[in-house]
Design an enzyme around this catalytic site. Structure first.
Site, PDB file in Angstrom:
ATOM      1  N   LYS A   1      14.627  -0.230 -18.661  1.00 31.07           N
ATOM      2  CA  LYS A   1      14.032  -0.476 -17.346  1.00 31.07           C
ATOM      3  C   LYS A   1      14.956  -1.315 -16.466  1.00 31.07           C
ATOM      4  CE  LYS A   1      10.186   1.806 -17.898  1.00 31.07           C
ATOM      5  NZ  LYS A   1       9.928   3.025 -17.102  1.00 31.07           N
ATOM      6  N   ARG A  11      -1.327  11.141 -17.746  1.00 26.90           N
ATOM      7  CA  ARG A  11      -2.201  10.024 -18.125  1.00 26.90           C
ATOM      8  C   ARG A  11      -1.792   8.749 -17.401  1.00 26.90           C
ATOM      9  NH1 ARG A  11      -1.985   9.716 -24.551  1.00 26.90           N
ATOM     10  NH2 ARG A  11       0.231   9.692 -24.077  1.00 26.90           N
ATOM     11  N   TYR A  49      13.217  -1.497 -24.383  1.00 27.37           N
ATOM     12  CA  TYR A  49      12.488  -1.172 -23.161  1.00 27.37           C
ATOM     13  C   TYR A  49      13.030  -1.970 -21.977  1.00 27.37           C
ATOM     14  CZ  TYR A  49       8.290  -0.093 -20.348  1.00 27.37           C
ATOM     15  OH  TYR A  49       7.424   0.341 -19.373  1.00 27.37           O
TER      16      TYR A  49
END
Length: 244
Positions: free
Chosen positions: A159, A12, A155
């Site tokens: 990252k 996706r 997050y």
């Protein structure tokens, strides 16, 4: 020998767009990883084939070491002539919330998927890349990993670690003609940003709009091509000017 590219989280969003672009622009067969949505992965594969490409879907959770190794070892055994030349680490999840209320599950799940997922997949293929003296590794990081984002400490941490890992690994493997780069998207229209207030957030973006997954895919396609052969260890922002 058949040359392959693997895209994690390829069913996706940005991952699907990358698969479509690689099908259009490269000779690689695509190994499309998904975690749970088999139907979406098959849709991606159908789009790849409609564009003249070819590939397979493969189910495993990048966060789970044993699931990843079992799936990839089985795939490799079934494809003795396969040469994996391109690794695109795209899989990632968010579990947003203020750090003061963040539970350990929300912390660990994000770290396991984005950071450990990068390790599990890349480490599996790295020796083959080194033996063949050629490869392209592209990691999808985020503007959050560069500037940090409130409400996304987990997050941002995951990252941000990918940014550092990209720079370090690039130095280790450069002599074997393997490049390692990262792409750092800002606000990209996708499933992950579907619940955000786009009308308000785009006011913060100098270009005045969210990006499209296809725009990220164009950049990834360049980085996996031979045209990018002198670029390694770089983190390339694609965020409409919101951060640079």
């Amino acid at each position: 020998m058949i040359k392959w590219a693997i895209v994690t989280g390829g069913s996706r969003g940005i991952g699907r767009a990358i698969c479509r672009k690689l099908a259009e622009e490269t000779p690689y067969k695509l190994l499309i990883n998904y975690h749970s949505n088999h139907a979406a992965a098959e849709e991606t594969l159908a789009e790849v084939k409609a564009l003249g490409g070819d590939g397979e879907v493969i189910k495993f959770d990048v966060a789970d070491k044993h699931s990843t190794l079992n799936a990839l070892e089985s795939w490799q055994k079934d494809h003795p002539d396969a040469i994996m030349e391109v690794v695109v680490n795209n899989a990632g999840i968010t579990r947003d919330g203020l750090f003061m209320w963040m539970n350990s599950n929300d912390w660990n799940e994000v770290i396991q998927t984005s950071l450990n997922g990068f390790y599990h997949v890349t480490n599996f293929f790295i020796q083959g890349l080194l033996r063949n003296k050629y490869g392209r590794i592209v990691n999808i990081t985020s503007v959050s990993g560069l500037k940090g984002t409130a409400g996304q400490v987990n997050y941002s941490a995951a990252k941000g670690a990918i940014v550092a890992a990209t720079k370090a690994l690039a130095q280790e493997v450069a002599k074997r003609n393997i490049t390692v780069n990262a792409v750092a998207p800002g606000f990209i229209r996708s499933d992950m940003t579907g619940e955000l207030n786009e009308a308000e957030l785009k006011k913060l973006i100098p270009l005045g709009r969210f990006g499209e997954a296809e725009e990220v895919a164009e950049l990834v396609n360049f980085l996996v091509s031979k045209k990018s052969s002198y670029i390694t260890g770089e983190i390339i922002n694609i965020n409409g000017g919101i951060y640079s």
